[in-house]
Design an enzyme around this catalytic site. Structure first.
Site, PDB file in Angstrom:
ATOM      1  CB  VAL A   1      73.383  63.086   7.144  1.00 46.44           C
ATOM      2  CG1 VAL A   1      72.901  64.396   6.509  1.00 46.44           C
ATOM      3  CG2 VAL A   1      74.527  63.136   7.913  1.00 46.44           C
TER       4      VAL A   1
ATOM      5  NE  ARG B   1      68.027  70.906  -1.792  1.00 53.61           N
ATOM      6  CZ  ARG B   1      68.108  69.690  -1.494  1.00 53.61           C
ATOM      7  NH1 ARG B   1      68.009  69.283  -0.191  1.00 53.61           N
ATOM      8  NH2 ARG B   1      68.464  68.912  -2.599  1.00 53.61           N
ATOM      9  NE  ARG B   2      61.282  74.602   6.246  1.00 54.70           N
ATOM     10  CZ  ARG B   2      60.166  74.255   6.772  1.00 54.70           C
ATOM     11  NH1 ARG B   2      59.354  73.189   6.251  1.00 54.70           N
ATOM     12  NH2 ARG B   2      59.896  74.412   8.084  1.00 54.70           N
ATOM     13  N   GLY B   3      67.462  74.732   5.345  1.00 55.48           N
ATOM     14  CA  GLY B   3      68.556  74.854   6.030  1.00 55.48           C
ATOM     15  C   GLY B   3      68.864  73.797   7.220  1.00 55.48           C
ATOM     16  CG  LEU B   4      65.527  71.672   8.647  1.00 61.95           C
ATOM     17  CD1 LEU B   4      64.624  70.535   8.621  1.00 61.95           C
ATOM     18  CD2 LEU B   4      65.720  72.300   9.647  1.00 61.95           C
ATOM     19  CG  LEU B   5      73.052  68.770   5.673  1.00 63.70           C
ATOM     20  CD1 LEU B   5      73.245  67.771   6.688  1.00 63.70           C
ATOM     21  CD2 LEU B   5      73.444  68.746   4.340  1.00 63.70           C
ATOM     22  CB  THR B   6      72.933  74.508   6.825  1.00 63.98           C
ATOM     23  OG1 THR B   6      72.830  74.385   5.363  1.00 63.98           O
ATOM     24  CG2 THR B   6      73.991  75.642   7.086  1.00 63.98           C
TER      25      THR B   6
ATOM     26  CE1 TYR C   1      76.964  65.932   4.850  1.00 70.88           C
ATOM     27  CE2 TYR C   1      77.290  64.625   2.816  1.00 70.88           C
ATOM     28  CZ  TYR C   1      76.732  64.859   3.851  1.00 70.88           C
ATOM     29  OH  TYR C   1      75.568  64.432   4.489  1.00 70.88           O
TER      30      TYR C   1
ATOM     31  CG  PHE D   1      81.364  55.479   7.926  1.00 73.96           C
ATOM     32  CD1 PHE D   1      80.833  56.800   8.508  1.00 73.96           C
ATOM     33  CD2 PHE D   1      82.690  55.280   7.539  1.00 73.96           C
ATOM     34  CE1 PHE D   1      81.772  57.855   8.121  1.00 73.96           C
ATOM     35  CE2 PHE D   1      83.355  56.418   7.210  1.00 73.96           C
ATOM     36  CZ  PHE D   1      83.098  57.500   7.665  1.00 73.96           C
TER      37      PHE D   1
HETATM   38  C1  LIG Z   1      71.129  65.980   1.403  1.00 71.44           C
HETATM   39  C2  LIG Z   1      70.227  66.336   2.100  1.00 71.44           C
HETATM   40  C3  LIG Z   1      70.535  66.054   3.916  1.00 71.44           C
HETATM   41  C4  LIG Z   1      70.182  68.007   2.454  1.00 71.44           C
HETATM   42  O1  LIG Z   1      69.324  68.442   3.518  1.00 71.44           O
HETATM   43  P1  LIG Z   1      68.692  70.075   3.452  1.00 71.44           P
HETATM   44  O2  LIG Z   1      68.044  70.024   4.914  1.00 71.44           O
HETATM   45  O3  LIG Z   1      67.644  70.002   2.295  1.00 71.44           O
HETATM   46  O4  LIG Z   1      69.940  70.740   3.165  1.00 71.44           O
HETATM   47  P2  LIG Z   1      69.949  72.483   3.593  1.00 71.44           P
HETATM   48  O5  LIG Z   1      68.850  73.010   3.505  1.00 71.44           O
HETATM   49  O6  LIG Z   1      70.651  72.651   4.789  1.00 71.44           O
HETATM   50  O7  LIG Z   1      70.967  72.894   2.235  1.00 71.44           O
HETATM   51  C5  LIG Z   1      71.991  73.654   2.326  1.00 71.44           C
HETATM   52  C6  LIG Z   1      72.771  73.670   1.076  1.00 71.44           C
HETATM   53  O8  LIG Z   1      73.259  72.405   0.405  1.00 71.44           O
HETATM   54  C7  LIG Z   1      72.627  72.361  -0.863  1.00 71.44           C
HETATM   55  N1  LIG Z   1      72.173  71.115  -1.062  1.00 71.44           N
HETATM   56  C8  LIG Z   1      71.510  70.301  -0.234  1.00 71.44           C
HETATM   57  N2  LIG Z   1      71.403  68.927  -0.627  1.00 71.44           N
HETATM   58  C9  LIG Z   1      71.982  69.040  -1.840  1.00 71.44           C
HETATM   59  C10 LIG Z   1      72.423  67.947  -2.679  1.00 71.44           C
HETATM   60  N3  LIG Z   1      71.975  66.691  -2.671  1.00 71.44           N
HETATM   61  N4  LIG Z   1      72.868  68.555  -4.167  1.00 71.44           N
HETATM   62  C11 LIG Z   1      73.273  69.705  -4.175  1.00 71.44           C
HETATM   63  N5  LIG Z   1      73.174  70.403  -3.064  1.00 71.44           N
HETATM   64  C12 LIG Z   1      72.573  70.262  -1.981  1.00 71.44           C
HETATM   65  C13 LIG Z   1      71.245  73.283  -0.563  1.00 71.44           C
HETATM   66  O9  LIG Z   1      70.733  73.901  -2.257  1.00 71.44           O
HETATM   67  C14 LIG Z   1      71.682  74.363   0.037  1.00 71.44           C
HETATM   68  O10 LIG Z   1      72.483  75.299  -0.850  1.00 71.44           O
HETATM   69  P3  LIG Z   1      72.474  76.855  -0.554  1.00 71.44           P
HETATM   70  O11 LIG Z   1      73.051  76.926   0.899  1.00 71.44           O
HETATM   71  O12 LIG Z   1      73.361  77.421  -1.447  1.00 71.44           O
HETATM   72  O13 LIG Z   1      70.981  77.377  -0.490  1.00 71.44           O
HETATM   73  C15 LIG Z   1      68.460  66.096   1.897  1.00 71.44           C
HETATM   74  O14 LIG Z   1      68.506  66.684   0.563  1.00 71.44           O
HETATM   75  C16 LIG Z   1      68.375  64.552   1.904  1.00 71.44           C
HETATM   76  O15 LIG Z   1      67.871  64.290   3.086  1.00 71.44           O
HETATM   77  N6  LIG Z   1      68.759  63.726   0.866  1.00 71.44           N
HETATM   78  C17 LIG Z   1      68.624  62.501   0.825  1.00 71.44           C
HETATM   79  C18 LIG Z   1      69.343  61.637   1.618  1.00 71.44           C
HETATM   80  C19 LIG Z   1      70.869  62.088   1.558  1.00 71.44           C
HETATM   81  O16 LIG Z   1      71.425  61.870   0.460  1.00 71.44           O
HETATM   82  N7  LIG Z   1      71.467  62.261   2.549  1.00 71.44           N
HETATM   83  C20 LIG Z   1      72.800  62.486   2.598  1.00 71.44           C
HETATM   84  C21 LIG Z   1      73.623  61.110   3.140  1.00 71.44           C
HETATM   85  S1  LIG Z   1      75.213  61.429   3.108  1.00 71.44           S
END
Ligand SMILES: CC(C)(COP(=O)(O)OP(=O)(O)OC[C@H]1O[C@@H](n2cnc3c(N)ncnc32)[C@H](O)[C@@H]1OP(=O)(O)O)[C@@H](O)C(=O)NCCC(=O)NCCS
Length: 414
Positions: free
Chosen positions: A86, A94-99, A127, A414
């Protein structure tokens, strides 16, 4: 999976997009890899279970899953979606892609009929919002052997230990692991490819790799019951050995094998320190020492997170520590596991059905995910307001049902 507020499209990747996807994953994980690594990744990823977010032709976020089995209390295994890889590229955070990827992945998990999704979280805060709960804990132990008051080494009385090669581990390890994992809630299946990777079979030239030593425990009848993989450094000071033995894997299908392999690891000549990562919080290791304080838990943190999707199936698949009924009001903003359910639980099994009876406990699906394998206590969650008691004493009744003899343990990252 497209979003009218964004030009970025979240979708399954096609085979030809794998390299771009793999490079995006590297970007998200702050690293760069050579082609051989991308090729190795592509050999294990199933395009049907691989999501990418595309900004025009550019891949800017990644997520994939693979099928695995999770053992639940009582020893049954449930199919689960193991979510991994992921990432969102820094420019698109922080544009909602993970969501959006999570919504797509969990929806696909439901369609495939997998009742659970599990993952290892890079950071605690990510998560919970998607309905995952911290379901197992992982501990790193460091044993200071000169202070451990260990008994002198003697070979196991009721079995034997042999040093073996990787081929023998590949021949016997999977059978040992399959028997072990039915004894431990939270344990997961390990694919053949994963075994081979652990044994250094998929190395890429130039990658650092230290071939482990392997010890196989057999019981008195010759049955392989435990596998230990370990590496040692070569540190000496003023002609005195100061070697650290690092346990890479210690899997045992019987208590005898577990005890014997730990005793062996802690008694190898020259070794002054044993380090073991990814261990369960209730590992027997300290109990084998005359001085248990010599086994310090240097890290203890959340490890596997679990998302209940088919809640009735999941709750009916495990066994419970006692007999009793409980009405659970479960909140799940995504809808997958929401509802009020009557759990009629017992040591031999359970039923879980929708009900209109008054609730005993109200909780989010993530909190129930933390209770499900026995990791958390409802009473503890009630103190911090993550579980609401609709009937006094319901949290304690839930604990009497959900608790497990051993803490859940997911043995593999994993
Ligand atoms: C974690 C990650 C995938 C989040 O992706 P993203 O596209 O920025 O996530 P979203 O924009 O969909 O965020 C959804 C919500 O989660 C929160 N969030 C996302 N990542 C977060 C983090 N690392 N810590 C705290 N909150 C987080 C956002 O602030 C947002 O909150 P909101 O709904 O209250 O506004 C990205 O930050 C990343 O690639 N991190 C480094 C690699 C990593 O840690 N991957 C996960 C492996 S398990």
């Amino acid at each position: 999976m497209s979003d009218p507020r964004s030009d970025v499209v979240v979708r399954r990747i096609t085979g030809g997009e794998f390299l771009a996807w793999s490079r995006a994953l590297d970007n998200g994980f702050l690293r760069t890899s050579g082609d051989a690594v991308h090729e190795r990744r592509s050999a294990t990823a199933d395009p049907e279970r691989t999501l990418g977010a595309f900004d025009g032709p550019r891949c800017v976020a990644t997520c994939r899953s693979f099928p695995l089995e999770v053992t639940v209390p009582g020893g049954r295994t449930l199919p689960a979606s193991g979510i991994t890889n992921v990432s969102t590229t820094a420019t698109h955070r922080r544009r909602g892609l993970l969501t959006r990827m999570m919504a797509a992945e969990l929806g696909a998990t439901v369609e495939r009929g997998e009742p659970l999704a599990v993952l290892i979280a890079a950071e605690y805060a990510i998560y919970g919002r998607y309905g995952f709960g911290h379901a197992t804990t992982s501990v790193t132990f460091e044993v200071d052997l000169p202070r451990a008051a260990l008994p002198g080494w003697a070979p196991p009385a009721d079995g034997r230990i042999d040093l073996v090669d990787a081929d023998e581990v590949l021949a016997h390890g999977p059978g040992v692991l399959d028997r072990f994992r039915r004894t431990r809630p939270g344990a997961i299946s390990r694919s053949r490819h994963r075994w081979e990777t652990e044994l250094g079979r998929h190395r890429i030239s130039g990658e650092s790799w230290q071939e482990p030593l392997y010890a196989l425990y057999r019981d008195a009848s010759g049955r392989p019951d435990g596998v230990l993989a370990y590496t040692c450094d070569d540190v000496w000071e003023a002609k005195l050995p100061q070697v650290t033995l690092t346990v890479r894997d210690l899997i045992a299908a019987t208590p005898q094998a577990e005890v014997a392999l730990w005793r062996y690891a802690m008694s190898v000549d020259w070794v002054r320190r044993v380090v073991a990562d990814y261990r369960p919080p209730d590992d027997i290791l300290p109990l084998l020492l005359g001085e248990p304080r010599a086994a310090r838990a240097t890290t203890s943190a959340d490890f596997m997170w679990l998302r209940l999707l088919d809640l009735p199936r999941a709750l009916a698949s495990r066994t419970y520590a006692g007999r009793g009924a409980l009405v659970l009001e479960v909140h799940d903003p995504a809808g997958h596991a929401a509802g009020r359910f009557l759990l009629d639980a017992g040591p031999d099994g359970a039923t879980c059905t929708p009900t209109t009876c008054g609730a005993d406990l109200t909780l989010d699906v993530g909190a129930l995910g933390s209770l499900y394998l026995g990791e958390e206590s409802a009473s503890r969650l009630a103190v911090v307001g993550r579980v609401a008691e609709d009937r006094p004493g319901a949290a304690e009744r839930a604990d009497a049902l959900f608790r497990t003899a051993r803490r859940p343990w997911c043995q593999d990252i994993f």
